[in-house]
Scaffold this motif. Structure first.
Motif, short mmCIF file in Angstrom:
data_model
loop_
_atom_site.label_atom_id
_atom_site.label_comp_id
_atom_site.label_asym_id
_atom_site.label_seq_id
_atom_site.Cartn_x
_atom_site.Cartn_y
_atom_site.Cartn_z
N LEU A 130 56.40 32.43 34.68
CA LEU A 130 55.89 33.42 35.62
C LEU A 130 55.95 32.91 37.05
O LEU A 130 55.69 31.74 37.30
CB LEU A 130 54.43 33.77 35.27
CG LEU A 130 54.23 34.51 33.96
CD1 LEU A 130 52.74 34.56 33.63
CD2 LEU A 130 54.81 35.92 34.03
N PRO A 131 56.28 33.79 37.99
CA PRO A 131 56.26 33.38 39.41
C PRO A 131 54.82 33.23 39.88
O PRO A 131 53.93 34.00 39.48
CB PRO A 131 56.96 34.55 40.11
CG PRO A 131 56.72 35.73 39.21
CD PRO A 131 56.68 35.19 37.82
N ALA A 132 54.58 32.24 40.71
CA ALA A 132 53.23 31.99 41.22
C ALA A 132 53.05 32.61 42.59
O ALA A 132 53.98 32.63 43.41
CB ALA A 132 52.97 30.49 41.29
N THR A 157 54.26 36.95 30.15
CA THR A 157 53.12 37.84 30.36
C THR A 157 52.09 37.24 31.32
O THR A 157 51.73 36.06 31.20
CB THR A 157 52.40 38.12 29.02
OG1 THR A 157 53.33 38.71 28.11
CG2 THR A 157 51.22 39.05 29.19
N PHE A 158 51.63 38.07 32.24
CA PHE A 158 50.41 37.76 32.99
C PHE A 158 49.24 38.21 32.12
O PHE A 158 48.90 39.39 32.08
CB PHE A 158 50.37 38.53 34.32
CG PHE A 158 51.29 38.02 35.39
CD1 PHE A 158 50.99 36.86 36.09
CD2 PHE A 158 52.45 38.71 35.70
CE1 PHE A 158 51.84 36.40 37.09
CE2 PHE A 158 53.30 38.25 36.70
CZ PHE A 158 52.98 37.09 37.40
N PRO A 164 47.52 36.92 39.09
CA PRO A 164 47.50 36.38 40.46
C PRO A 164 46.19 36.73 41.15
O PRO A 164 45.69 37.86 41.03
CB PRO A 164 48.69 37.07 41.13
CG PRO A 164 48.96 38.28 40.30
CD PRO A 164 48.57 37.94 38.90
N LYS A 165 45.62 35.77 41.83
CA LYS A 165 44.35 35.99 42.54
C LYS A 165 44.66 36.44 43.96
O LYS A 165 45.17 35.67 44.78
CB LYS A 165 43.54 34.69 42.57
CG LYS A 165 43.22 34.12 41.18
CD LYS A 165 42.29 35.02 40.39
CE LYS A 165 41.79 34.35 39.13
NZ LYS A 165 42.85 34.09 38.12
N THR A 166 44.36 37.69 44.25
CA THR A 166 44.63 38.24 45.57
C THR A 166 43.40 38.97 46.09
O THR A 166 42.65 39.57 45.32
CB THR A 166 45.83 39.21 45.55
OG1 THR A 166 45.98 39.81 46.84
CG2 THR A 166 45.65 40.30 44.51
N THR A 167 43.21 38.90 47.39
CA THR A 167 42.11 39.63 48.03
C THR A 167 42.54 41.05 48.39
O THR A 167 41.72 41.85 48.83
CB THR A 167 41.65 38.91 49.30
OG1 THR A 167 42.78 38.75 50.18
CG2 THR A 167 41.08 37.53 48.97
N ASP A 187 39.97 44.81 38.23
CA ASP A 187 40.78 43.81 38.94
C ASP A 187 42.01 44.46 39.58
O ASP A 187 42.71 43.82 40.37
CB ASP A 187 41.25 42.71 37.98
CG ASP A 187 40.14 41.77 37.57
OD1 ASP A 187 39.07 41.80 38.23
OD2 ASP A 187 40.32 41.02 36.60
N PHE A 188 42.29 45.72 39.21
CA PHE A 188 43.47 46.43 39.68
C PHE A 188 43.06 47.66 40.48
O PHE A 188 42.00 48.23 40.25
CB PHE A 188 44.34 46.86 38.49
CG PHE A 188 44.72 45.75 37.57
CD1 PHE A 188 45.89 45.03 37.76
CD2 PHE A 188 43.91 45.41 36.49
CE1 PHE A 188 46.25 44.00 36.91
CE2 PHE A 188 44.25 44.37 35.63
CZ PHE A 188 45.43 43.67 35.85
#
Length: 360
Positions: A130-132, A157-158, A164-167, A187-188
């Protein structure tokens, strides 16, 4: 001979659901006529839609501040609908390229005139990991971040624990693992899923949309059919709905609830996937190339290392009642899709066949 369908989509449906569809096809207690004849404006169908939405909300714990709609056009239409509705302020989308369908979503948004930044891609290593998300990612510079939770073709799979942790805003294509493992909907900001893998037959797509985010958008120039709000306002009946597909989806949701819900599905899917991966990992003949922490529970990809031989073995599997094991045409190899309705017996039959081939 017992047969098993390992197709990536349209995928296997629960036998109980197929039996019920067969019994009710001419008429049922709700419609009093064939499900393919009733009006999408009828009270009978409005009840089916309302029940399906309530069941999906229950299974995924979807809060009231999210809209749930059943649409046509598949996941590919969502590649355009999402940017039209949500890339309206900065006109910029961030993307983690984890496979074919992530790349296609980016291409579609670009053709609409949106700026798409691929933050990271695992394409050079054939999407086997998976891409980070880059540490310096500035979420405020983009309207949203687009990911594909499960890469149907490549098998990475994520999972909930490695999202990914995003604000910023997070959008997910959950087409091939919705209801197969638990995700925290909050979270989405938007989720979509084509129905033809874990939800029912082809023809219906689910979209789960955070209402407050939608209310912030300027949709000037966006056609009425491409506006989520119109579909939310009309309870998925803004235009002629995919009546049969939603009816079948409603039956599948009943089945999932009867099995114990998403937690029970996840436990079963883990057991099925682990049994197949355990065999593949000890085999000297087959290789499962996806990084272990990112391995899919629903689409297990593997190979002998010889694509021509793989193709021959997949064809041979059909004589043993094991259908649709060939990998996607873009990558070859094998792909065993273990969606919710796939029984453990299918995995056991597959392993027995693979062992026989390996021994020979």
């Amino acid at each position: 001979m017992t047969t098993y369908n390992f197709s990536a989509g349209p995928g296997v449906l629960p036998e109980a659901v197929i039996t019920q569809i067969k019994q009710e096809f001419e008429k049922n207690e709700h419609t009093h006529m064939s499900i393919v004849e009733i009006s999408h404006r009828s009270q009978q169908f409005q009840t089916i839609v309302a029940n399906a939405e309530q069941k999906l909300r229950q299974l995924m714990q979807i809060p009231d501040d999210y809209g749930v709609v059943f649409l046509q056009g598949g996941g590919s239409t969502q590649f355009e609908m999402l940017p039209l509705n949500f890339a309206t302020k900065q006109q910029k989308i961030a993307l983690l390229d984890s496979g074919n369908f992530a790349a296609k979503a980016g291409e579609a948004a670009q053709q609409l005139g949106k700026s798409v930044t691929v933050l990271a891609s695992t394409k050079p290593t054939h999407y086997q990991s998976l891409p980070a998300l880059p540490q310096d990612f500035d979420a405020a510079a983009y309207d949203y971040l687009h990911i594909v939770t499960n890469n149907t073709i490549e098998g990475a799979t994520f999972h909930q624990n490695n999202l990914p942790k995003t604000t910023g805003r997070l959008v997910a294509d959950m087409s091939s693992n919705i209801l197969a493992e638990p995700y925290q909907v909050t979270d989405f900001d938007a989720i979509f899923a084509g129905g033809q893998k874990n939800l029912g037959p082809a023809g219906v797509t689910v979209a789960i949309i955070k209402k407050a985010w939608l209310a912030e958008q300027d949709l000037t120039g966006v056609g009425p059919m491409m506006r989520y709000q119109n579909h939310i306002d009309k309870q998925s009946m803004y235009n002629t709905s995919p009546v049969f597909a939603i009816y079948a989806l409603d039956l599948v949701l009943d089945w999932v609830i009867a099995q114990g819900g998403v937690a029970a599905m996840h436990e079963r899917n883990l057991a099925k996937a682990n049994r197949l991966y355990d065999y593949l990992d000890q085999s000297a003949f087959y290789t499962a190339p996806v990084e272990k922490s990112a391995r899919s529970l629903t689409n297990i990809v593997f190979t002998t290392g010889d694509l021509a031989r793989d193709k021959m073995i997949a064809k041979q599997a059909e004589t043993q009642g094991l259908f649709n094991l060939a990998g996607h045409r873009s990558v070859g190899g094998f792909r065993a899709s273990l969606y919710n309705a796939q029984p453990m017996a299918a995995v056991d039959a597959l392993i027995t066949f693979l062992k026989k081939v390996e021994a020979e």
